[in-house]
Motif scaffolding. Structure first.
Motif, PDB file in Angstrom:
ATOM      1  N   ASP A   1       0.836  -1.207   0.000  1.00  0.00           N
ATOM      2  CA  ASP A   1       0.000   0.000   0.000  1.00  0.00           C
ATOM      3  C   ASP A   1       0.868   1.254   0.000  1.00  0.00           C
ATOM      4  O   ASP A   1       0.484   2.287  -0.526  1.00  0.00           O
ATOM      5  CB  ASP A   1      -0.938   0.013   1.210  1.00  0.00           C
ATOM      6  N   GLU A   2       2.020   1.151   0.602  1.00  0.00           N
ATOM      7  CA  GLU A   2       3.024   2.229   0.641  1.00  0.00           C
ATOM      8  C   GLU A   2       2.436   3.633   0.579  1.00  0.00           C
ATOM      9  O   GLU A   2       2.463   4.289  -0.455  1.00  0.00           O
ATOM     10  CB  GLU A   2       4.055   2.058  -0.476  1.00  0.00           C
ATOM     11  N   GLY A   3       1.925   4.071   1.725  1.00  0.00           N
ATOM     12  CA  GLY A   3       1.242   5.358   1.730  1.00  0.00           C
ATOM     13  C   GLY A   3       2.042   6.508   2.310  1.00  0.00           C
ATOM     14  O   GLY A   3       1.588   7.647   2.280  1.00  0.00           O
ATOM     15  N   ASP A   4       3.224   6.237   2.859  1.00  0.00           N
ATOM     16  CA  ASP A   4       3.994   7.329   3.463  1.00  0.00           C
ATOM     17  C   ASP A   4       4.414   8.332   2.400  1.00  0.00           C
ATOM     18  O   ASP A   4       4.965   7.939   1.380  1.00  0.00           O
ATOM     19  CB  ASP A   4       5.280   6.796   4.104  1.00  0.00           C
TER      20      ASP A   4
ATOM     21  N   VAL B   1      -2.059  -3.574  -3.610  1.00  0.00           N
ATOM     22  CA  VAL B   1      -1.212  -2.504  -4.128  1.00  0.00           C
ATOM     23  C   VAL B   1      -2.090  -1.307  -4.467  1.00  0.00           C
ATOM     24  O   VAL B   1      -3.230  -1.471  -4.913  1.00  0.00           O
ATOM     25  CB  VAL B   1      -0.391  -3.002  -5.348  1.00  0.00           C
ATOM     26  N   ARG B   2      -1.581  -0.127  -4.210  1.00  0.00           N
ATOM     27  CA  ARG B   2      -2.414   1.045  -4.448  1.00  0.00           C
ATOM     28  C   ARG B   2      -2.595   1.289  -5.941  1.00  0.00           C
ATOM     29  O   ARG B   2      -1.677   1.114  -6.742  1.00  0.00           O
ATOM     30  CB  ARG B   2      -1.854   2.276  -3.761  1.00  0.00           C
ATOM     31  N   ALA B   3      -3.775   1.712  -6.304  1.00  0.00           N
ATOM     32  CA  ALA B   3      -4.086   1.931  -7.717  1.00  0.00           C
ATOM     33  C   ALA B   3      -3.248   3.071  -8.295  1.00  0.00           C
ATOM     34  O   ALA B   3      -3.138   3.199  -9.513  1.00  0.00           O
ATOM     35  CB  ALA B   3      -5.576   2.210  -7.895  1.00  0.00           C
ATOM     36  N   GLU B   4      -2.650   3.878  -7.419  1.00  0.00           N
ATOM     37  CA  GLU B   4      -1.792   4.956  -7.903  1.00  0.00           C
ATOM     38  C   GLU B   4      -0.465   4.430  -8.433  1.00  0.00           C
ATOM     39  O   GLU B   4       0.381   5.210  -8.866  1.00  0.00           O
ATOM     40  CB  GLU B   4      -1.490   5.954  -6.773  1.00  0.00           C
TER      41      GLU B   4
ATOM     42  N   THR C   1       0.875  -3.315 -13.491  1.00  0.00           N
ATOM     43  CA  THR C   1       1.099  -3.986 -14.779  1.00  0.00           C
ATOM     44  C   THR C   1       2.235  -4.999 -14.677  1.00  0.00           C
ATOM     45  O   THR C   1       2.138  -6.118 -15.192  1.00  0.00           O
ATOM     46  CB  THR C   1       1.489  -2.954 -15.856  1.00  0.00           C
ATOM     47  N   ARG C   2       3.311  -4.573 -14.044  1.00  0.00           N
ATOM     48  CA  ARG C   2       4.459  -5.482 -13.994  1.00  0.00           C
ATOM     49  C   ARG C   2       4.187  -6.691 -13.102  1.00  0.00           C
ATOM     50  O   ARG C   2       4.670  -7.785 -13.380  1.00  0.00           O
ATOM     51  CB  ARG C   2       5.718  -4.703 -13.579  1.00  0.00           C
TER      52      ARG C   2
ATOM     53  N   GLY D   1      -5.959  -1.090  -4.052  1.00  0.00           N
ATOM     54  CA  GLY D   1      -6.543  -0.179  -3.072  1.00  0.00           C
ATOM     55  C   GLY D   1      -6.568   1.219  -3.646  1.00  0.00           C
ATOM     56  O   GLY D   1      -5.855   1.523  -4.597  1.00  0.00           O
ATOM     57  N   SER D   2      -7.403   2.058  -3.054  1.00  0.00           N
ATOM     58  CA  SER D   2      -7.507   3.378  -3.664  1.00  0.00           C
ATOM     59  C   SER D   2      -6.671   4.412  -2.915  1.00  0.00           C
ATOM     60  O   SER D   2      -7.008   5.576  -2.853  1.00  0.00           O
ATOM     61  CB  SER D   2      -8.957   3.809  -3.753  1.00  0.00           C
ATOM     62  N   GLY D   3      -5.586   3.943  -2.345  1.00  0.00           N
ATOM     63  CA  GLY D   3      -4.583   4.893  -1.901  1.00  0.00           C
ATOM     64  C   GLY D   3      -4.896   5.685  -0.657  1.00  0.00           C
ATOM     65  O   GLY D   3      -4.636   6.873  -0.588  1.00  0.00           O
ATOM     66  N   ALA D   4      -5.487   5.033   0.346  1.00  0.00           N
ATOM     67  CA  ALA D   4      -5.619   5.706   1.634  1.00  0.00           C
ATOM     68  C   ALA D   4      -4.487   5.213   2.519  1.00  0.00           C
ATOM     69  O   ALA D   4      -4.219   4.022   2.568  1.00  0.00           O
ATOM     70  CB  ALA D   4      -6.966   5.378   2.271  1.00  0.00           C
ATOM     71  N   PHE D   5      -3.842   6.136   3.207  1.00  0.00           N
ATOM     72  CA  PHE D   5      -2.716   5.770   4.067  1.00  0.00           C
ATOM     73  C   PHE D   5      -3.139   4.708   5.073  1.00  0.00           C
ATOM     74  O   PHE D   5      -2.433   3.721   5.297  1.00  0.00           O
ATOM     75  CB  PHE D   5      -2.219   7.038   4.768  1.00  0.00           C
TER      76      PHE D   5
END
Ligand SMILES: Cc1cc2nc3c(=O)[nH]c(=O)nc-3n(C[C@H](O)[C@H](O)[C@H](O)COP(=O)(O)O)c2cc1C
Lengths: 202, 643
Positions: free
Chosen positions: B219-222, B259-262, B268-269, B301-305
């Motif tokens: 998710d890596e939101g930092d 994984v965040r959709a951003e 893709t990879r 995920g839609s990228g919420a921390f």
């Protein structure tokens, strides 16, 4: 003190006449929300205060409901809620029958803000239902109304929307309750610990 | 033949084919263009196109491939050229012009354009390697080792580099033995908290339940952290291999990568990697001919921390709002769909194949006794060489900033590092010699967090830094629990007032008290760590808070409300008026004596004049506290300031 195996400490304490502040707890809920963060206690052997609504009791457990650390956490949590609560008790339907007032009385806390900034946004009261009204400015977001709506009334009219400081309880699409699937069964009003959901006077 | 024999044989035949394919590539010139997100942001796709166009219009027999990120983000776009007869060379800051030159001079003729080269990849007697850089001496690459060097969209590149050998080895072992190896390695979770991975796996393995899950947390939101993205974009199979081994160890048949959709390129990879792994029976039914079945789904995920928090992440996969739940139960006992679930970070899983392949003793020989292995940092801020660095745990901050990061930009004095992102803290100069690992950072009041490391210099205001991170956590709070929802907002409001010059003396103590209570009272890790930037800046930089509150002064000259711009008459020139042209609001005028001055009431503090003033004058200055126009000339007040 005797208690059924696995029962959560909050209910055991209350059943035995020991008061622990709480807003969000519902005995019937399978999984505690643990969101109001007011039912802190200290348990011997545990390093930090814990919430009583999530703690299953066990044989020989030694619990302190009042310690300096517990009192400090409860005070701060309570003041935080007050900072976001429209405090006009005299005009509130729940005056003298409100859990916030009860906590203040039991724990010797004041029903006004001293240290903190007021964080109240002026949101309109939803007066649309015939029998009751919803005032988000008084809501403490305990979520009890949502739980009974979903699990007891099984209507599913309301839920949480938005995030952070904007989180609130609303009907799907944030429409007035009268336009939602709400049946006005009144179950949610009965469990509201404060004056956010209140029956209209006849 | 024994089951073990079948597995090893199946793997050996995959490896053989992969090696033949990769060796064939080495027979002709090969151009590798780093097209991870960092490279793309710097224009790598144009460079890639230039190479392709030039090579095809000249009908050269040259292979061009996209690779991931080698970690030298300050030098993007990065290109590697391997031409038989020459050492493989890495070029930095390549533009289309350089790409053209490299084709004509190096690929067609034999001039490797050493003037553009950064380093060679392997030791040779013509050009230094990365290991000869100061940075190379201190770096120790394990999970970043192949990033930027192998084609992330071709599984054979990974296999040729011993990829999936650990899986074959693990499948030939009893799951309990694999678990022992991970426990012995003392691997700790790289998602922030540093929880021992072996214990987590053991809890899940021992939990009763026929169905179990494994989840990779990507998710890596930092803000400022991009190492998980870089790994997924540069070497996705390493993560998959770790996840498959985790599943085998705990007995899961279904895995997820959250994984965040951003991160569309990462998605893709990964998708390509999953397909290729299935084709080669490394995923799916009877993996490598064993009786182990396992497959992986991608969940975007839609990228919420807060969705990086494990209980919120699980709720999100289940289709509920990404809101955390009380723990216990921990996911290892009751996670996804209430089934025992292992959830690990991208980096944690990336170490797993290396540990299985090289043994836990090898892993423990790197780093510190309680935090073995390496740490991956995203260097950012006022450091010369920004990018990804992988160093052994226990490396000091000084080494990281001055040797790996090549010091502070413009040689300014070091002030602090913000480490661990919004959950971490700010450490001062006195912490420079602190060997960093999970525990030392915790003691200093910070956190490893995701490994973001922002270097701050004298121009950074510590109150503003705390405000910046609080602004982030306050916006990212899900709002479920009282302390986080309202407490972060209270702290943010106080910090904002201080940076705007409206702070009160009692605010510092109030902030401290609130911060401690929010840490102790919040439901999830977001609220429990959000106060760290506040606590550490008060602990180490209290004097800056006091200067704001008591003197209305921002020592770093950063807080806009507490500064004024002024032009020093002695330095200003009658012959120059670039500042006037630069001002967007006509706040600069020419005085009777032809020198320039600023209308303070019009000035919007945009900094344009300061940038525009030619270096030989440097006549524009910022002063704090701000100049107030009450009688007396501006010049007098300015001279008071300078005294
Ligand atoms: C607010 C918050 C955000 C988090 N974000 C992430 C994240 O982006 N990636 C991650 O791996 N872990 C994140 N975590 C930690 C996870 O909850 C969990 O501990 C971690 O994924 C476990 O993996 P590990 O044992 O490999 O570290 C976050 C935690 C919190 C409280």
């Amino acid at each position: 003190m005797r208690a059924p195996e696995g029962e959560k400490l909050l209910w055991v304490a209350l059943d035995n006449g020991i008061y622990i502040p709480h807003l969000c707890g519902l005995r019937e809920a399978e999984r505690p929300a643990a969101s109001c963060r007011l039912c802190f206690v200290e348990v011997e052997g545990l390093p930090n205060p814990v919430t009583a609504c999530t703690l299953p009791v066990s044989e020989g457990m030694l619990v302190h409901t009042r310690t300096p650390r517990v009192d400090r956490l409860v005070r701060t949590g309570f003041e935080l809620l007050l900072s976001n609560h429209r405090l006009r008790c005299g005009k509130c339907e729940k005056n003298k029958n409100c859990e916030l007032q009860k906590i203040a009385r039991e724990r010797g806390l004041k029903l006004r803000l001293s240290r903190l900034r007021p964080l109240i946004s002026e949101v309109p009261v939803d007066e649309s239902p015939k029998t009751f009204k919803y005032d988000p400015g008084r809501c403490v977001l305990c979520g009890r109304c949502v739980w009974v709506d979903h699990h007891q009334a099984k209507v599913g009219a309301i839920g949480f929307i938005r995030r952070g400081i904007s989180r609130k309880i609303a009907a799907f699409g944030d429409v007035p309750l009268a336009e939602s699937r709400c049946t006005e069964c009144g179950e949610c009003v009965k469990v509201c610990p404060v004056g956010a959901l209140a029956f209209k006077e006849k | 033949m024994s089951a073990t024999g079948t597995i090893i044989q199946a793997y050996e035949s995959l490896k053989k084919a992969a090696v033949i394919k990769v060796e064939a590539l080495k027979q002709k010139p090969l151009v590798l263009v780093g097209t991870a997100t960092c490279g793309r942001a710097a224009g790598a796709l144009n460079v890639l196109q230039t190479f392709r166009d030039e090579i095809s219009c000249r009908s050269l027999d040259v292979e061009v491939k996209e690779v991931g990120c080698i970690g030298h983000c300050y030098a993007e776009p990065v290109v590697i050229i391997a031409k038989p007869g020459f050492p493989a060379l890495c070029y930095g800051s390549v533009d289309e012009g350089m790409a053209g030159r490299l084709v004509t001079d190096f690929l067609i003729n034999d001039d490797p354009c050493y003037e553009f080269a950064m380093a060679a990849l392997e030791p040779n007697d013509q050009f230094p390697t990365f290991a000869d850089f100061p940075r190379g001496v201190y770096e120790k690459k394990i999970i970043l080792a192949d990033c930027g060097l192998i084609d992330p969209e071709d599984i054979d590149h990974y296999i040729a580099h011993d990829g999936y050998a650990a899986l074959a080895k693990a499948l030939s072992m009893d799951p309990a033995e694999v678990l022992e190896e991970i426990k012995n390695s003392k691997l700790r979770g790289r998602g922030g908290a540093g929880f021992p991975t072996g214990l987590k796996w053991e809890a899940c393995r021992n939990a009763s339940g026929d169905q179990k899950y494994v989840i990779c947390n990507a998710d890596e939101g930092d803000p400022g952290a991009f190492m998980d993205r870089a790994i997924l974009e540069s070497n996705p199979h390493q993560v998959l291999e770790g996840l498959i081994i985790a599943a085998y160890t705990v007995g899961a048949e279904q895995g997820y990568i959250y994984v965040r959709a951003e991160y569309p390129l990462a998605v893709t990879r990964i998708r390509t990697a999953l397909e290729q792994a299935r084709e080669r029976h490394l995923l799916g039914e009877s993996i490598l001919g064993s009786n182990f079945n396992f497959d992986i789904k991608i969940f975007q995920g839609s990228g919420a921390f807060v969705c990086g928090e494990e209980t919120a992440l699980i709720a999100s996969i289940e289709g509920f709002a990404g809101v955390p739940n009380h723990r216990p139960p921990y996911p290892a006992h009751a996670g996804l769909h209430s089934k025992p679930t292992v959830i690990n970070n991208v980096k944690t899983l990336s170490y797993v194949p290396h540990i299985i392949r090289n043994g836990s003793d090898w892993f423990k020989s790197i780093g510190t006794p309680d935090s073995p292995g390496t740490a991956v940092f995203a260097l950012a801020g006022k450091v010369v060489s920004t990018g990804l660095a992988e160093v052994p745990m226990g490396t000091t901050l000084r080494t990281l900033v001055y040797d790996v990061g090549n010091g502070i930009k413009e040689d300014k004095p070091f002030k602090a590092v913000q480490i661990g992102g919004p959950s971490g803290g700010c450490l001062p100069e006195s912490a420079l010699d602190l060997p960093i690992d999970f525990d030392s950072l915790q003691q200093a009041g910070a956190m490893m967090g995701s490994g973001g490391l922002v270097v701050l210099d004298e121009d950074d205001c510590m109150v503003e830094i705390a405000r910046f991170f609080l602004d982030f956590t306050q916006k990212e709070s899900c709002g479920k629990c009282t302390f986080c929802r309202l407490g972060t907002k209270q702290m943010l409001d106080i910090l904002t007032e201080i940076t705007e010059g409206r702070g009160k003396p009692e605010d510092i103590d109030l902030l401290w008290e609130l911060a401690e209570d929010i840490k102790a009272g919040s439901l999830c890790g977001l609220g429990k760590t959000a106060p760290n930037p506040v606590l550490t800046t008060i602990r180490y930089f209290r004097h800056e808070y006091e200067a704001h509150i008591q003197e209305g002064r921002c020592p770093a000259l950063m807080c806009k409300e507490l500064i004024s711009y002024a032009i020093i008459p002695e330095k200003c020139s009658k012959l120059c008026n670039v500042c006037i042209g630069s001002c967007p609001v006509e706040a600069i005028y020419t005085r009777d004596d032809m020198l320039k001055a600023i209308y303070l009431d019009k000035c919007v503090k945009c900094n344009s004049c300061m940038v525009a003033c030619p270096p030989q004058y440097k006549a524009v200055v910022k002063v704090s506290p701000p100049i107030v126009e009450r009688g007396g000339s501006q010049d007098e007040q300015l001279s008071n300031h300078n005294n």
